[in-house]
Scaffold this motif. Structure first.
Motif, short mmCIF file in Angstrom:
data_model
loop_
_atom_site.label_atom_id
_atom_site.label_comp_id
_atom_site.label_asym_id
_atom_site.label_seq_id
_atom_site.Cartn_x
_atom_site.Cartn_y
_atom_site.Cartn_z
N ASN A 285 0.84 -1.38 -0.14
CA ASN A 285 -0.19 -0.16 -0.20
C ASN A 285 1.11 1.25 -0.14
O ASN A 285 1.86 1.39 1.14
N GLU A 286 0.84 1.85 -1.17
CA GLU A 286 1.30 3.16 -1.05
C GLU A 286 1.34 4.51 0.11
O GLU A 286 2.42 5.04 0.13
N THR A 287 0.37 4.70 0.68
CA THR A 287 0.08 5.28 2.04
C THR A 287 0.01 4.54 3.14
O THR A 287 0.50 5.25 3.64
N ILE A 288 1.02 3.23 3.45
CA ILE A 288 1.13 2.99 4.79
C ILE A 288 3.10 2.18 4.25
O ILE A 288 2.99 1.99 3.99
N PRO A 289 3.85 3.65 5.25
CA PRO A 289 5.26 3.32 5.28
C PRO A 289 5.21 2.25 5.86
O PRO A 289 5.11 1.61 6.63
N GLY A 290 7.12 1.74 5.59
CA GLY A 290 7.17 0.99 5.96
C GLY A 290 9.07 0.42 5.59
O GLY A 290 9.40 0.56 4.62
N GLY A 291 9.04 -1.07 5.44
CA GLY A 291 9.92 -1.63 4.80
C GLY A 291 11.18 -0.37 6.01
O GLY A 291 11.59 -0.77 6.28
N PHE A 292 12.46 -0.45 3.94
CA PHE A 292 13.26 0.75 4.16
C PHE A 292 12.86 1.89 4.12
O PHE A 292 13.96 2.07 4.47
N TYR A 293 12.13 2.03 4.30
CA TYR A 293 11.42 3.75 4.73
C TYR A 293 10.32 3.67 6.25
O TYR A 293 9.29 3.66 5.54
N PRO A 294 10.99 3.09 7.16
CA PRO A 294 10.62 3.83 8.08
C PRO A 294 9.26 4.64 8.29
O PRO A 294 8.35 4.45 8.47
N HIS A 295 9.89 5.87 7.40
CA HIS A 295 8.72 7.09 7.86
C HIS A 295 8.41 7.44 6.75
O HIS A 295 8.02 9.05 6.73
N GLY A 296 8.62 7.10 5.54
CA GLY A 296 8.06 7.34 3.87
C GLY A 296 9.22 8.09 3.42
O GLY A 296 10.24 8.19 3.95
#
Length: 307
Positions: A285-296
């Motif tokens: 989901n492009e609206t839910i950050p996480g993974g490599f980009y915790p803060h988006g």
């Protein structure tokens, strides 16, 4: 009665317009025409997110330190990555990693010649994240957890994960650009990114039927599972493939070897920024950050969805 109801709807609509965040109403609307100058600028800056990630992964893996040491100021004051570490690499893989890290640094400079860009987003390179990605790909926890920094083979599998969307991103963006100079820059970036990704795939293909210790799962199966995860998160069909595929999916429908990832006409796949975010965030989901980009991720497109 009808008139009063109309006034209520009108006033409510005006109030909602006032409450809409500025990033939604005036900065950029990703549904607008691709000829919008603001949208072109947003497309030009978007790949900085991936280039920051790739540069930090390779530089830290090879030397133990990243952009802030190699290119002070290029990160524009963005927070340092979390969790990255110097990997246990053989001399050739270490040299390969350093080369790729410096190439990604050059890509950052090239993009920032075209646009001002933005600060490095917070990037997560924790080994626990890579273990989580691999667990998701296999649908169960591996024991012991996958460690991307343990040895050269693991590191190249982690590089396969990290660089997964790079070439696809440029293939997806270039047709939407209007400016000739921008197209030339991004064509150059695409060529270099494709070369880097293919070198990883070639390394892994040499070992395609070898098990990845201690899991007794082949290198080919690792890449296939990781590719399936990316396709599931991207939600736009098969655009990422492992290094071995059924013959009917190989070049001209005749080979299983799949060093060069491409469609049935041997053309590169393209992905939209939305797909890139879904995969990089690991959320689908492009609206839910996480993974490599915790803060988006940063930039107009990422922030549009984040807000």
């Amino acid at each position: 009665m009808i008139r009063s109801s109309f006034l209520v709807v009108l006033l409510t609509s005006l109030l909602l317009l006032l409450l809409i965040p500025r990033s939604y109403s005036s900065e950029i609307n990703v549904t607008q025409t691709y000829t919008s100058p603001k949208f072109e600028y947003a497309l030009l800056e978007f790949p900085l997110n991936i280039q920051y990630l790739v540069a930090e992964f390779y530089l830290i893996g090879a030397k133990g330190y990243g952009l802030d040491a190699f290119a002070p100021g290029l990160a524009q004051g963005g927070p340092p990555p979390i969790g990255g570490q110097k990997a246990n690499l053989d001399p050739l893989t270490k040299d390969f990693s350093l080369q790729n890290g410096l190439v990604a640094t050059g890509h950052l400079r090239a993009i920032k010649r075209a646009v001002k860009g933005f600060p490095r987003p917070l990037i997560n390179l924790n080994k626990e994240l890579f273990a989580q990605i691999v667990d998701q790909a296999f649908g169960q926890p591996l024991n012991p957890p996958f460690d991307p920094y343990a040895n050269s083979l693991n590191y190249q599998l982690a590089a396969y994960i990290t660089t997964l969307v790079g070439p696809d991103m440029y293939v997806g963006i270039i047709p939407k650009l209007q400016n000739t100079e921008s197209k030339e820059v991004f064509a150059g970036l695409l060529g270099a990114a494709s070369g880097g990704q293919t070198s990883i795939r070639a390394y892994l293909y040499e070992r395609w039927d070898s098990p990845v210790p201690p899991y007794k799962v082949t290198v080919a199966e690792f890449t296939n599972r990781i590719a399936e995860r990316a396709n599931k998160l991207g939600m736009e069909g098969t655009k990422t493939e492992g290094i071995v595929v059924p013959p009917w999916n190989g070049a001209e429908g005749k080979v299983s070897g799949n060093v060069i990832e491409a469609d049935k006409y041997s053309l590169s796949y393209g992905r939209t920024p939305e797909e890139i975010l879904r995969i990089s965030y690991g959320s689908g989901n492009e609206t839910i950050p996480g993974g490599f980009y915790p803060h988006g991720a940063n930039g107009r497109i990422a922030q549009y969805y984040f807000n």
